[in-house]
Motif scaffolding. Structure first.
Motif, PDB file in Angstrom:
ATOM      1  N   GLN A  64       1.078  -1.624  -0.001  1.00 51.68           N
ATOM      2  CA  GLN A  64      -0.096   0.058   0.435  1.00 51.68           C
ATOM      3  C   GLN A  64       0.198   1.624  -0.328  1.00 51.68           C
ATOM      4  O   GLN A  64       1.982   1.027   1.215  1.00 51.68           O
ATOM      5  CB  GLN A  64      -0.998  -0.286   1.820  1.00 51.68           C
ATOM      6  CG  GLN A  64      -2.116  -0.703   1.325  1.00 51.68           C
ATOM      7  CD  GLN A  64      -2.644  -1.386   2.756  1.00 51.68           C
ATOM      8  OE1 GLN A  64      -2.148  -0.980   3.370  1.00 51.68           O
ATOM      9  NE2 GLN A  64      -4.342  -1.699   2.361  1.00 51.68           N
ATOM     10  N   GLU A  65       1.091   2.236  -0.534  1.00 50.74           N
ATOM     11  CA  GLU A  65       1.212   2.902  -0.650  1.00 50.74           C
ATOM     12  C   GLU A  65       2.618   3.135  -1.108  1.00 50.74           C
ATOM     13  O   GLU A  65       3.457   4.252  -0.530  1.00 50.74           O
ATOM     14  CB  GLU A  65       1.393   4.257   0.093  1.00 50.74           C
ATOM     15  CG  GLU A  65      -0.332   4.565   0.847  1.00 50.74           C
ATOM     16  CD  GLU A  65      -1.287   5.909   0.206  1.00 50.74           C
ATOM     17  OE1 GLU A  65      -0.355   6.363  -1.310  1.00 50.74           O
ATOM     18  OE2 GLU A  65      -1.852   5.599   0.219  1.00 50.74           O
ATOM     19  N   TYR A  85       0.146   9.201   3.691  1.00 50.37           N
ATOM     20  CA  TYR A  85       0.609  10.302   3.239  1.00 50.37           C
ATOM     21  C   TYR A  85      -0.607  10.951   2.633  1.00 50.37           C
ATOM     22  O   TYR A  85      -1.743  10.430   2.073  1.00 50.37           O
ATOM     23  CB  TYR A  85       1.747   9.791   1.800  1.00 50.37           C
ATOM     24  CG  TYR A  85       1.763  10.954   0.156  1.00 50.37           C
ATOM     25  CD1 TYR A  85       2.276  12.236   0.341  1.00 50.37           C
ATOM     26  CD2 TYR A  85       0.914  10.613  -0.247  1.00 50.37           C
ATOM     27  CE1 TYR A  85       1.791  12.875  -0.359  1.00 50.37           C
ATOM     28  CE2 TYR A  85       1.090  11.558  -1.388  1.00 50.37           C
ATOM     29  CZ  TYR A  85       1.543  12.602  -1.519  1.00 50.37           C
ATOM     30  OH  TYR A  85       1.585  13.495  -2.501  1.00 50.37           O
ATOM     31  N   GLN A  87      -3.903  11.275   3.225  1.00 54.83           N
ATOM     32  CA  GLN A  87      -4.613  10.388   3.906  1.00 54.83           C
ATOM     33  C   GLN A  87      -6.450  11.195   3.190  1.00 54.83           C
ATOM     34  O   GLN A  87      -7.647  10.871   3.139  1.00 54.83           O
ATOM     35  CB  GLN A  87      -5.074   9.802   4.679  1.00 54.83           C
ATOM     36  CG  GLN A  87      -3.735   8.525   4.847  1.00 54.83           C
ATOM     37  CD  GLN A  87      -3.853   7.793   3.785  1.00 54.83           C
ATOM     38  OE1 GLN A  87      -4.841   6.375   3.921  1.00 54.83           O
ATOM     39  NE2 GLN A  87      -3.095   8.044   2.936  1.00 54.83           N
ATOM     40  N   GLN A  94       0.050  13.463   8.496  1.00 57.75           N
ATOM     41  CA  GLN A  94       1.131  12.904   7.769  1.00 57.75           C
ATOM     42  C   GLN A  94       1.768  12.924   8.219  1.00 57.75           C
ATOM     43  O   GLN A  94       2.648  12.128   8.135  1.00 57.75           O
ATOM     44  CB  GLN A  94       0.474  13.722   7.068  1.00 57.75           C
ATOM     45  CG  GLN A  94       1.827  14.088   5.726  1.00 57.75           C
ATOM     46  CD  GLN A  94       1.851  14.331   4.028  1.00 57.75           C
ATOM     47  OE1 GLN A  94       0.527  13.875   3.653  1.00 57.75           O
ATOM     48  NE2 GLN A  94       2.631  15.356   4.536  1.00 57.75           N
ATOM     49  N   TYR A 336      -5.544   6.636 -12.327  1.00 62.48           N
ATOM     50  CA  TYR A 336      -5.209   6.073 -11.077  1.00 62.48           C
ATOM     51  C   TYR A 336      -3.964   5.586 -11.262  1.00 62.48           C
ATOM     52  O   TYR A 336      -3.926   5.201 -10.211  1.00 62.48           O
ATOM     53  CB  TYR A 336      -6.225   5.317  -9.906  1.00 62.48           C
ATOM     54  CG  TYR A 336      -7.008   6.253  -9.060  1.00 62.48           C
ATOM     55  CD1 TYR A 336      -7.595   7.671  -8.183  1.00 62.48           C
ATOM     56  CD2 TYR A 336      -8.756   5.746  -9.547  1.00 62.48           C
ATOM     57  CE1 TYR A 336      -9.040   8.020  -8.735  1.00 62.48           C
ATOM     58  CE2 TYR A 336      -9.967   6.699  -9.741  1.00 62.48           C
ATOM     59  CZ  TYR A 336     -10.117   8.481  -9.121  1.00 62.48           C
ATOM     60  OH  TYR A 336     -11.355   8.673  -8.863  1.00 62.48           O
ATOM     61  N   ARG A 357      -3.576   6.180  -6.539  1.00 65.67           N
ATOM     62  CA  ARG A 357      -4.084   6.558  -5.960  1.00 65.67           C
ATOM     63  C   ARG A 357      -4.619   7.983  -6.216  1.00 65.67           C
ATOM     64  O   ARG A 357      -4.677   8.883  -7.106  1.00 65.67           O
ATOM     65  CB  ARG A 357      -3.201   7.317  -4.056  1.00 65.67           C
ATOM     66  CG  ARG A 357      -2.516   8.480  -4.230  1.00 65.67           C
ATOM     67  CD  ARG A 357      -1.226   8.274  -3.457  1.00 65.67           C
ATOM     68  NE  ARG A 357      -2.272   7.956  -2.856  1.00 65.67           N
ATOM     69  CZ  ARG A 357      -2.527   9.060  -1.326  1.00 65.67           C
ATOM     70  NH1 ARG A 357      -2.476  10.766  -1.567  1.00 65.67           N
ATOM     71  NH2 ARG A 357      -2.717   8.967  -0.253  1.00 65.67           N
ATOM     72  N   ASN A 394      -7.469   5.920  -2.227  1.00 69.12           N
ATOM     73  CA  ASN A 394      -6.066   5.943  -1.198  1.00 69.12           C
ATOM     74  C   ASN A 394      -5.906   4.815  -0.453  1.00 69.12           C
ATOM     75  O   ASN A 394      -6.094   4.333  -0.643  1.00 69.12           O
ATOM     76  CB  ASN A 394      -5.728   6.739  -0.212  1.00 69.12           C
ATOM     77  CG  ASN A 394      -6.458   7.522   1.116  1.00 69.12           C
ATOM     78  OD1 ASN A 394      -7.203   5.909   1.291  1.00 69.12           O
ATOM     79  ND2 ASN A 394      -7.262   7.971   1.344  1.00 69.12           N
ATOM     80  N   SER A 395      -4.832   4.425   0.084  1.00 72.51           N
ATOM     81  CA  SER A 395      -4.302   3.233   0.525  1.00 72.51           C
ATOM     82  C   SER A 395      -4.414   2.358  -0.273  1.00 72.51           C
ATOM     83  O   SER A 395      -4.283   0.398  -0.325  1.00 72.51           O
ATOM     84  CB  SER A 395      -5.388   2.645   1.688  1.00 72.51           C
ATOM     85  OG  SER A 395      -5.289   3.360   2.772  1.00 72.51           O
TER      86      SER A 395
END
Length: 707
Positions: A64-65, A85, A87, A94, A336, A357, A394-395
C-alpha cells in the motif's frame, strides 16, 4: 495483458479533456465520479512498447502507498510505504508515525510476490532505503539520521536497529528533503544531496558538490549519477559521481509529455512533464537496443518516459528515441495510474511502483477551501478532484515489472548472500548491471579480503565494466598495485581509462609519477578521458597542473565537456569570487525555479518565478530574508506580477542562518547592488522576530515593516 502502442498518437494525447469536453471518461460512473478500476482492468489500459509485456508483481493489500523500493541480494523486494501520506485533502495526521517497510518475496519463482512480512512499522514516511550485506539502511522524513535495521533470525522482520550516521531534524516540505540511496562504482553510496561510504561496519559522510535532484537517483554502468526535478526529467548528470555537477541544456523535446490522460490534474493544459522522479537507467540485456536509456515516471501525466543518452564530444546528450517522439514508453488513461518509482530487478526486468491513488500532491501545493490566499488555478483543481471523488482513493498500490514478451531469457534468482566473497567475483562479469552492482557491494561491505585474488584476475576480463569494478575494489582494499593502475591508464576502453585517472588523483602527491602518466593523456582521442583529466587535476594548484588544463582547453576546442567545465570553473570573477558558498547553494536550490537569475525560466507562457535583473526587490535585505525564511505566495511587486509557480516554499527550517546569509549575499551582490553583506546574526534576529509566522507571506505582508 496490457495494450500495445499504436502507430499514431493516442487521441487522449492530443487534447487535455476536461469534464465539459469528454463524453465519458474511462473511470467515470453515471454520477460523474471516477471509480478506481480493478487490478485486472487497470492493467489492460496500461500501454507498453511492442515486444514487451507488463506483469503484476504485487498489489494491495500486499503493498500500500509504495513510494520507493530496493532489492536485497537474494531478490527480495523491500518497499517503503507512506501510509499517512495525503489520506485526505488536508494532509491530516501526515506526520503520524504509522508508515511501514514491507519485505516481499517470490517463493516459487513465478515472478509474482507471494509472501509479505512487515519488516519495520510505526515509521515516519521512510524515503531512502538500501540493503547491504547484513543490514538495511533507511532514512526517514524530517530527519537526516540514517538507521541500520537488522533481521538477525531471518524471519523477514527487523529485530533491532542502530544509528548508522547521526543526523538532525530537517524542516521544509517533504518533497524537498533528501532521499534515495544507491550503490555506485566508486564504492560509495549516493543520495540526492549527500554521498556516504560504508567501511569497516561504519557509514561516514563524504564530500558532496550539491544536490543531484529532487526525487530519485540512478547511475549508469560507468558510474555517472543522474538526478531529476519535477519538470526536468534529467538534471545534474555529466561527470562521474563525486565530481562537480554539470547540467547541460536539454533539448525541448525531452521535456514534452507526449500523452495526456483525460483526467490530468496538473494546473496547466499539459504539453510538458511536470512530476518526474524515481528514474532508472535500463542496464540489462533483456532490453536490447534500449539498454542504457533512462526511464522516468511522471505520476501526474500517467506516463513512464524514455530518454536515450547519446555520446557527443565528451557530453552525454539526452534525446527522444525515434519510436517515442509522438508517444511515451509507458502510458495509461487510468485516472489512478500513479507511477512514482522504478528500478531494475535481478531478473533483468524493469520494476515500477504505482501508488494508484487520487492525490499525488503534497498539501502545501494542494489548496482547499481552508487555504488563505490560494492560487486560483490550484483551488479549481481541488474542487474538480473533489467532484470526481478522487480525494477518497488511497491506501492502494501496485508493483509491476516490464519484461520481454519472450520471457525465456530472464535471469533466475540466486541467493547471492550465501555465495562466498571469492566466488562473488564471478558475478562482476555478469552482463546485467544489477548483478555486477550487487556483487561489488557485497565484496566491499563484507570487508572480506579473500575476494582479492579472484578480483585481481578480473583486471584482464573482456568486459570493461568488470575491469573498472576490479580496479575500484582493489583500490578500496589498498591492494591496487602501481603497475596495475599504470596499465589501466593505457586500457583500450575509454571508461577504464577514466576510472584510472580518477584513482590516480590521491597518488599525485605521494608519487609524482602519476601526474606525469596522466598528463600523457592530454591528447587522448576520447573526449571523456580528457574531460576527466581536466577534473582530476583541478585540485592541484601547481603551475604544471594549470598549464595542463590550459593545454586541454586549447587542444580540444570541440570538446563540449571541457568547454563547459572551464566556463563553470571561471564563472565567478572579481568581487564575486568570495561568494562561492552562496553560489553553490544557489546552483542546487534556486536555479530550478529562477534559472541563472538573468532570464528566469519560462513555464506555461510566463516566467515560473521572478528573474533578478532589473528587480528592485533584490535590494531589500529584510524582505528577501523574510521570503527565504517563510516563503511567499500570490502576486508580487507593486504591479502585482504573477508567476506560474504560484508559491515559493519556506526555506528557514531547511537552511541555517549562515547558509541563508551566504546565498543572500551572493544574490544581493550579483543582482541587488548591495554594498554591504548581511550577516548570519542579522538573519537570526529576523528569524526570531518572525518566528510566529506559519504561512507564506503575501507581498504586502513581507514588505511591511510591522510584520
Amino acid at each position: 495483458m496490457s495494450l500495445k502502442h499504436t502507430t499514431l498518437t493516442h487521441i487522449f494525447g492530443i487534447l487535455l479533456l476536461t469534464p465539459s469536453f469528454a463524453e465519458k471518461m474511462l473511470n467515470q460512473l453515471a454520477d460523474g465520479t471516477l471509480a478506481p478500476l480493478s487490478i485486472e482492468e487497470s492493467l489492460k489500459h496500461i500501454e507498453v512498447p511492442n515486444g514487451f509485456k507488463l506483469e503484476l508483481v504485487a498489489s494491495e493489500p500486499m503493498v500500500q502507498e509504495p513510494v520507493c523500493f530496493t532489492f536485497d541480494s537474494d531478490g527480495a523486494l523491500f518497499v517503503c510505504e507512506w501510509n499517512s501520506y495525503m489520506q485526505d485533502q488536508y494532509g491530516t495526521d501526515q506526520d503520524k508515525p504509522v508508515s511501514r517497510i514491507v519485505k516481499l518475496t517470490d517463493t516459487n519463482g513465478d515472478g509474482k510476490m507471494d509472501k509479505r512480512t512487515v519488516f519495520a512499522k510505526d515509521l515516519m514516511l521512510p524515503r531512502s532505503i538500501l540493503t547491504l550485506h547484513d543490514r538495511v539502511l533507511v532514512r526517514f522524513t524530517h530527519n537526516s539520521t540514517i538507521w541500520s535495521y537488522f533481521d538477525d533470525n531471518g524471519d523477514g522482520i527487523s529485530d533491532r536497529k542502530e544509528i548508522a550516521l547521526q543526523g538532525s531534524s530537517v524542516g521544509g516540505n517533504i518533497e524537498h528533503q533528501d532521499n534515495s540511496l544507491i550503490w555506485n562504482s566508486d564504492n560509495k553510496i549516493y543520495a540526492t544531496g549527500q554521498i556516504y561510504q560504508f567501511r569497516d561496519g561504519k557509514l561516514t559522510q563524504q564530500r558532496s558538490h550539491g544536490r543531484y535532484g529532487q526525487w530519485g537517483l540512478t547511475r549508469d554502468d560507468v558510474g555517472r549519477i543522474y538526478g531529476s526535478h519535477n519538470s526536468a526529467p534529467l538534471k545534474n548528470w555529466f561527470n562521474l559521481g563525486g565530481y562537480p555537477m554539470g547540467n547541460p541544456s536539454l533539448a525541448k523535446e525531452t521535456f514534452k509529455a507526449n500523452f495526456t490522460c483525460e483526467v490530468d490534474d496538473a494546473t496547466d493544459s499539459g504539453r510538458n512533464v511536470t512530476a518526474t522522479g524515481g528514474q532508472t537507467i535500463l542496464r540489462s540485456e533483456q532490453f536490447g537496443e534500449l539498454k542504457g536509456a533512462l526511464v522516468i515516471p511522471d505520476s501526474v501525466r500517467r506516463i513512464v518516459k524514455l530518454v536515450t543518452l547519446d555520446q557527443n564530444d565528451g557530453q552525454i546528450t539526452p534525446a527522444t528515441h525515434d519510436d517515442y517522439k509522438n508517444t511515451e514508453f509507458i502510458r495509461s488513461a487510468d485516472t489512478y495510474f500513479r507511477p512514482v518509482w522504478t528500478g531494475m530487478g535481478p531478473d533483468g526486468g524493469l520494476y515500477i511502483a504505482d501508488m494508484s491513488r487520487g492525490i499525488v500532491q503534497e498539501s502545501q501545493w494542494f489548496p482547499t477551501e481552508r487555504t488563505k490566499n490560494p492560487n486560483k488555478d490550484w483551488l479549481e483543481r481541488y474542487y474538480r478532484t473533489k467532484a470526481w471523488g478522487m480525494l477518497k482513493v488511497n491506501s492502494r498500490g501496485r508493483i509491476y515489472r516490464l519484461i520481454p514478451e519472450d520471457s525465456a531469457n530472464l535471469e533466475s534468482p540466486i541467493q547471492l548472500s550465501t555465495v562466498s566473497s571469492a566466488d562473488l567475483a564471478n558475478y562482476l562479469e555478469h552482463k546485467n548491471g544489477w548483478w555486477r552492482d550487487t556483487a561489488h557491494k557485497l565484496i566491499v561491505c563484507r570487508n572480506d579480503k579473500s575476494a582479492i585474488p579472484n578480483v585481481r584476475k578480473l583486471l584482464n576480463s573482456n568486459n570493461p565494466f568488470t575491469r573498472l569494478s576490479a580496479l575500484q575494489i582493489l583500490d578500496f582494499y589498498s591492494s591496487l598495485e602501481k603497475k596495475e593502475l599504470k596499465s589501466a591508464l593505457k586500457d583500450m576502453n575509454e571508461n577504464v581509462r577514466v576510472h584510472a585517472i580518477s584513482l590516480s588523483e590521491k597518488r599525485f602527491t605521494s608519487d609524482p609519477d602519476f601526474f606525469t602518466l596522466v598528463s600523457n593523456l592530454a591528447t587522448d582521442p576520447s573526449p571523456f578521458v580528457v574531460a576527466q583529466l581536466y577534473l582530476s587535476t583541478e585540485k592541484l594548484n601547481t603551475t604544471d597542473s594549470i598549464n595542463l588544463r590550459k593545454q586541454i582547453v586549447s587542444s580540444h576546442p570541440n570538446n563540449i565537456a571541457v568547454a563547459s567545465l572551464d566556463r563553470k570553473k571561471n564563472k565567478l570573477r572579481g568581487s564575486l569570487k568570495k561568494y562561492i558558498p552562496g553560489h553553490k547553494i544557489y546552483q542546487s536550490l534556486c536555479i530550478d525555479c529562477h534559472g541563472q537569475g538573468n532570464q528566469g525560466i519560462e513555464s506555461m507562457g510566463k516566467l515560473f518565478a521572478p528573474k533578478f535583473t532589473r528587480n528592485s526587490r533584490m535590494a531589500d535585505k529584510v524582505y528577501l530574508t523574510k521570503v527565504l525564511l517563510h516563503g511567499i505566495t500570490g502576486p508580487l511587486g507593486e504591479n502585482e506580477e504573477t508567476y506560474s509557480a504560484g508559491i515559493m516554499p519556506p526555506m528557514g527550517a531547511t537552511y541555517t542562518d549562515q547558509e541563508l546569509a551566504d546565498v543572500l549575499n551572493y544574490i544581493g551582490r550579483r543582482w541587488g547592488k548591495w554594498k554591504k553583506d548581511i550577516s548570519a546574526d542579522e538573519i537570526k534576529v529576523i528569524r526570531a522576530a518572525t518566528s510566529e509566522r506559519k504561512l507564506p507571506w503575501t507581498y504586502s505582508e513581507a514588505k511591511s515593516k510591522k510584520s
